[in-house]
Design a protein around this motif. Structure first.
Motif, PDB file in Angstrom:
ATOM      1  N   GLU A   1     -24.334   0.518 -43.996  1.00 35.45           N
ATOM      2  CA  GLU A   1     -24.182   1.488 -45.080  1.00 35.45           C
ATOM      3  C   GLU A   1     -23.305   2.620 -44.559  1.00 35.45           C
ATOM      4  OE1 GLU A   1     -26.717   4.285 -48.180  1.00 35.45           O
ATOM      5  OE2 GLU A   1     -27.787   3.133 -46.659  1.00 35.45           O
TER       6      GLU A   1
ATOM      7  N   LEU B   1     -15.711   6.322 -46.751  1.00 35.65           N
ATOM      8  CA  LEU B   1     -15.528   4.919 -47.110  1.00 35.65           C
ATOM      9  C   LEU B   1     -14.091   4.429 -46.944  1.00 35.65           C
ATOM     10  CD1 LEU B   1     -16.894   2.356 -48.035  1.00 35.65           C
ATOM     11  CD2 LEU B   1     -16.527   3.082 -50.394  1.00 35.65           C
TER      12      LEU B   1
ATOM     13  N   THR C   1     -13.093   1.627 -44.069  1.00 34.72           N
ATOM     14  CA  THR C   1     -12.608   0.278 -44.407  1.00 34.72           C
ATOM     15  C   THR C   1     -11.253  -0.007 -43.754  1.00 34.72           C
ATOM     16  OG1 THR C   1     -11.712   1.065 -46.523  1.00 34.72           O
ATOM     17  CG2 THR C   1     -13.896   0.070 -46.567  1.00 34.72           C
TER      18      THR C   1
ATOM     19  N   TYR D   1     -17.873  -6.099 -49.274  1.00 40.23           N
ATOM     20  CA  TYR D   1     -18.712  -5.009 -49.765  1.00 40.23           C
ATOM     21  C   TYR D   1     -19.372  -5.433 -51.073  1.00 40.23           C
ATOM     22  CZ  TYR D   1     -14.802  -3.954 -52.894  1.00 40.23           C
ATOM     23  OH  TYR D   1     -13.803  -4.041 -53.839  1.00 40.23           O
TER      24      TYR D   1
ATOM     25  N   PRO E   1     -19.981  -0.017 -53.203  1.00 40.84           N
ATOM     26  CA  PRO E   1     -18.965  -0.277 -52.181  1.00 40.84           C
ATOM     27  C   PRO E   1     -19.271   0.284 -50.799  1.00 40.84           C
ATOM     28  CG  PRO E   1     -17.975   0.691 -54.151  1.00 40.84           C
ATOM     29  CD  PRO E   1     -19.459   0.709 -54.340  1.00 40.84           C
ATOM     30  N   ASN E   2     -20.168   1.242 -50.692  1.00 40.88           N
ATOM     31  CA  ASN E   2     -20.494   1.754 -49.357  1.00 40.88           C
ATOM     32  C   ASN E   2     -21.498   0.864 -48.625  1.00 40.88           C
ATOM     33  OD1 ASN E   2     -22.519   2.677 -51.133  1.00 40.88           O
ATOM     34  ND2 ASN E   2     -23.072   4.314 -49.725  1.00 40.88           N
ATOM     35  N   GLN E   3     -21.907  -0.238 -49.269  1.00 47.21           N
ATOM     36  CA  GLN E   3     -22.750  -1.255 -48.631  1.00 47.21           C
ATOM     37  C   GLN E   3     -21.833  -2.381 -48.139  1.00 47.21           C
ATOM     38  OE1 GLN E   3     -26.056  -1.361 -47.987  1.00 47.21           O
ATOM     39  NE2 GLN E   3     -26.301   0.703 -48.815  1.00 47.21           N
ATOM     40  N   ILE E   4     -21.577  -2.388 -46.845  1.00 47.19           N
ATOM     41  CA  ILE E   4     -20.665  -3.344 -46.219  1.00 47.19           C
ATOM     42  C   ILE E   4     -21.488  -4.462 -45.580  1.00 47.19           C
ATOM     43  CG2 ILE E   4     -18.882  -3.635 -44.424  1.00 47.19           C
ATOM     44  CD1 ILE E   4     -17.969  -1.715 -46.613  1.00 47.19           C
TER      45      ILE E   4
END
Length: 131
Positions: A32, A38, A42, A66, A71-74
């Motif tokens: 996270e 972000l 990335t 992601y 999107p902040n959960q990679i």
């Protein structure tokens, strides 16, 4: 007896390949990222993944993705030829750069070790993709 010996000799390459496959190290990294970092994170991750695949023969996959709605959960699918390849990866300059420059960007990290259900399928991963 002669036929059994011939049969066993014919099996040796298959046994060797299976042994190598079973040594594979597979991991899913759940990361996270603080939302303010972000874009920067990335970019650094993409650079690290590309360098790992290009420079390290023991790295089979560093496949970042992601969650569409968050999107902040990679998630990263990591596949290494064996434990030694993984240990070697951790010492590379590109990984060290990734780890040190993103340290404050990561809100949480969970590493989940996995085992393949079907090692024969591993050869076909990504083979259908064309550049």
């Amino acid at each position: 007896m002669r036929y059994i010996l011939i049969f066993l000799i014919m099996l040796l390459p298959s046994i060797s390949v299976f042994a190598q496959k079973s040594d594979m190290m597979i991991r899913i990294a759940e990361i996270e990222i603080h939302s303010t970092y972000l874009e920067e994170y990335t970019k650094i991750l993409q650079e690290e993944a590309e360098a790992s695949l290009r420079l390290e023969p023991g790295v089979i996959s560093i496949f970042p993705m992601y969650q569409q709605e968050n999107p902040n959960q990679i998630r990263i699918l990591e596949i290494y030829a064996n434990k030694e390849a993984y240990k070697s990866h951790l010492k590379t300059p590109h990984f060290q750069k990734y780890k040190t420059t993103t340290l404050n960007m990561v809100k949480s990290l969970k590493l989940i070790d996995m085992k393949a259900l079907d090692t024969d399928t591993m050869r076909n991963i990504f083979s259908k993709l064309k550049k």
